[in-house]
Design an enzyme around this catalytic site. Structure first.
Site, PDB file in Angstrom:
ATOM      1  N   HIS A   1       3.312  -6.661   2.244  1.00  0.00           N
ATOM      2  CA  HIS A   1       2.473  -7.472   3.090  1.00  0.00           C
ATOM      3  C   HIS A   1       2.566  -8.818   2.226  1.00  0.00           C
ATOM      4  O   HIS A   1       2.434  -9.197   1.070  1.00  0.00           O
ATOM      5  CB  HIS A   1       0.884  -7.330   2.829  1.00  0.00           C
ATOM      6  CG  HIS A   1       0.740  -5.965   3.884  1.00  0.00           C
ATOM      7  ND1 HIS A   1      -0.020  -6.002   4.905  1.00  0.00           N
ATOM      8  CD2 HIS A   1       0.791  -4.747   3.419  1.00  0.00           C
ATOM      9  CE1 HIS A   1      -0.046  -4.881   5.356  1.00  0.00           C
ATOM     10  NE2 HIS A   1       0.100  -3.880   4.418  1.00  0.00           N
TER      11      HIS A   1
ATOM     12  N   HIS B   1       6.298  -1.183   3.230  1.00  0.00           N
ATOM     13  CA  HIS B   1       6.381  -2.440   3.921  1.00  0.00           C
ATOM     14  C   HIS B   1       5.645  -3.442   2.871  1.00  0.00           C
ATOM     15  O   HIS B   1       4.587  -3.015   2.359  1.00  0.00           O
ATOM     16  CB  HIS B   1       5.624  -2.695   5.283  1.00  0.00           C
ATOM     17  CG  HIS B   1       4.319  -1.982   5.422  1.00  0.00           C
ATOM     18  ND1 HIS B   1       4.415  -0.549   5.552  1.00  0.00           N
ATOM     19  CD2 HIS B   1       3.064  -2.278   5.460  1.00  0.00           C
ATOM     20  CE1 HIS B   1       3.026  -0.124   5.669  1.00  0.00           C
ATOM     21  NE2 HIS B   1       2.221  -1.268   5.509  1.00  0.00           N
TER      22      HIS B   1
ATOM     23  N   ASN C   1       0.879  -1.176   0.046  1.00  0.00           N
ATOM     24  CA  ASN C   1      -0.074  -0.106  -0.035  1.00  0.00           C
ATOM     25  C   ASN C   1       0.833   1.197   0.082  1.00  0.00           C
ATOM     26  O   ASN C   1       1.602   1.341   1.127  1.00  0.00           O
ATOM     27  CB  ASN C   1      -0.885   0.064   1.198  1.00  0.00           C
ATOM     28  CG  ASN C   1      -2.055  -1.138   1.251  1.00  0.00           C
ATOM     29  OD1 ASN C   1      -2.539  -1.775   0.092  1.00  0.00           O
ATOM     30  ND2 ASN C   1      -1.986  -1.773   2.512  1.00  0.00           N
TER      31      ASN C   1
ATOM     32  N   VAL D   1       1.043   2.732   7.902  1.00  0.00           N
ATOM     33  CA  VAL D   1       2.504   3.138   8.603  1.00  0.00           C
ATOM     34  C   VAL D   1       3.414   3.650   7.591  1.00  0.00           C
ATOM     35  O   VAL D   1       3.548   3.093   6.570  1.00  0.00           O
ATOM     36  CB  VAL D   1       3.024   1.789   9.138  1.00  0.00           C
ATOM     37  CG1 VAL D   1       4.461   1.903   9.808  1.00  0.00           C
ATOM     38  CG2 VAL D   1       2.150   1.208  10.183  1.00  0.00           C
TER      39      VAL D   1
END
Ligand code: AMP
Length: 122
Positions: free
Chosen positions: A101, A99, A86, A95
């Protein structure tokens, strides 16, 4: 105050770490959306995909490669898994530390765009 993912990487905040090397860390998502839900993050604070591409684009390939190794180790590679980044507010990034997922261990619905495309091709 450093971001939560920086603190997990540094061992200053709790995190269920599954893998760590000098460049990246993988840990379980605290609110799993699937039986297997792991986050793979660069160890240095990188907010966005654009920033990573500017600073260390080869790490992106290594993160995807590590995701696959983790999926194999966690027994979800054969049946399939989903990888999601995202990136930015419209994508719902919460956040502000890039990252990846890794989601697996359950049958996930195809996305609606793919279904529409499949209908159009039929
Ligand atoms: P995103 O919406 O892509 O920014 O996803 C952020 C993800 O980080 C969510 O799935 C959260 O459940 C997860 N998360 C937030 N804080 C923590 C934490 N301290 N440990 C593990 N996962 C976290």
């Amino acid at each position: 105050m450093r971001c939560i993912f920086c603190r997990i990487v540094a061992g200053e905040a709790d995190g269920d770490i599954l893998f760590q090397d000098e460049k990246m860390t993988a840990f379980r998502d605290m609110r799993p959306q699937a039986p297997t839900h792991v986050l793979i993050v660069p160890n240095s604070h990188v907010s966005s995909l654009a920033e990573l591409l500017d600073t260390d684009s080869s790490l992106l390939v290594r993160m995807f490669s590590q995701a696959h190794h983790l999926a194999e180790a966690m027994g979800v590679a054969d049946k399939g898994y989903r990888l999601i980044i995202n990136n930015g507010p419209d994508a719902g990034q919460v956040v502000d530390h890039l990252h990846l997922h890794l989601l697996g261990g359950k049958r996930m619905p195809p996305n609606r765009m793919s279904l529409r495309w499949k209908d159009e091709m039929a």
